[in-house]
Scaffold this active site. Structure first.
Site: not given
Ligand code: 5GP
Length: 181
Positions: A165, A171, A104-105, A108, A158
């Site tokens: 992105d 990206r 995963e990237d 959050d 963010f």
């Molecule tokens: P979660 O389900 O943990 O809230 O979010 C995971 C997904 O939200 C990540 O895979 C990503 O695509 C997106 N995301 C969460 N934080 C960020 C951020 O700071 N920047 C961007 N561009 N995407 C985020």
């Protein structure tokens, strides 16, 4: 004409390309050690955000690797998690009794990580499942879940770049950046 309400000239570097690349050989080593096998590892790249990280990470593995791609969306065009997960493509081969690494990237809220780890455990019955994330936004967590491995812990901002992105842009940046408020 401006395409975006956020301009690249306002972007600040949070994690440089060098800092990212420096982490990857050791991360790959640690992940392989955790699998503790000579067998193949199925690397699951979670599109679109983890594309850069995943592609760079797999270059450092010594085990045989199979790469698979799934697509999930959770942010839409916002800079805050919508808590609205959309599974766009979850097509995968049979992973029963396989060594599986989810890449995963960023984690959050933790919703995506929980969804994916539950899905893989319940549907695919891997021999071993490891979850690795480039970034860990620990302070934004809504679900009690941690990645097995991560490279950088970041504040609740963010971020864009290196796969991540804003409205589909940025990206391609080789570093992680953010827009100061
Ligand atoms: P979660 O389900 O943990 O809230 O979010 C995971 C997904 O939200 C990540 O895979 C990503 O695509 C997106 N995301 C969460 N934080 C960020 C951020 O700071 N920047 C961007 N561009 N995407 C985020």
């Amino acid at each position: 004409m401006t395409l975006l309400d956020k301009d690249i000239k306002d972007l600040k570097v949070l994690i440089s390309e060098e800092e990212i690349q420096k982490q990857l050989p050791q991360l790959a080593k640690n992940i392989e050690k955790a699998f503790n096998t000579n067998e193949e590892i199925y690397v699951i790249c979670v599109l679109k955000g983890s594309i850069m990280f995943c592609v760079d990470l797999v270059k450092h593995f010594k085990n045989p690797i199979q790469m698979e791609f799934i697509r999930i969306s959770s942010y839409g065009h916002e800079t805050k998690s919508t808590n609205n997960l959309q599974a766009i493509d979850l097509t995968l081969p049979n992973l029963n009794n396989k060594n599986v690494l989810i890449v995963e990237d960023i984690i959050d809220t933790g919703l995506t990580a929980r969804f994916l780890t539950d899905l893989f455990r319940i549907k695919h019955h891997p021999k071993k499942l490891i979850f690795a994330s480039l970034l860990n936004k620990k302070c934004a967590r809504q679900i009690d879940i941690e990645p097995d491995f991560h490279c950088f812990e970041i504040d609740d901002k963010f971020v864009v770049g290196y796969g991540l992105d804003y409205k589909g842009y940025y990206r391609n940046l080789p570093y992680i950046g953010y827009f100061p408020i």
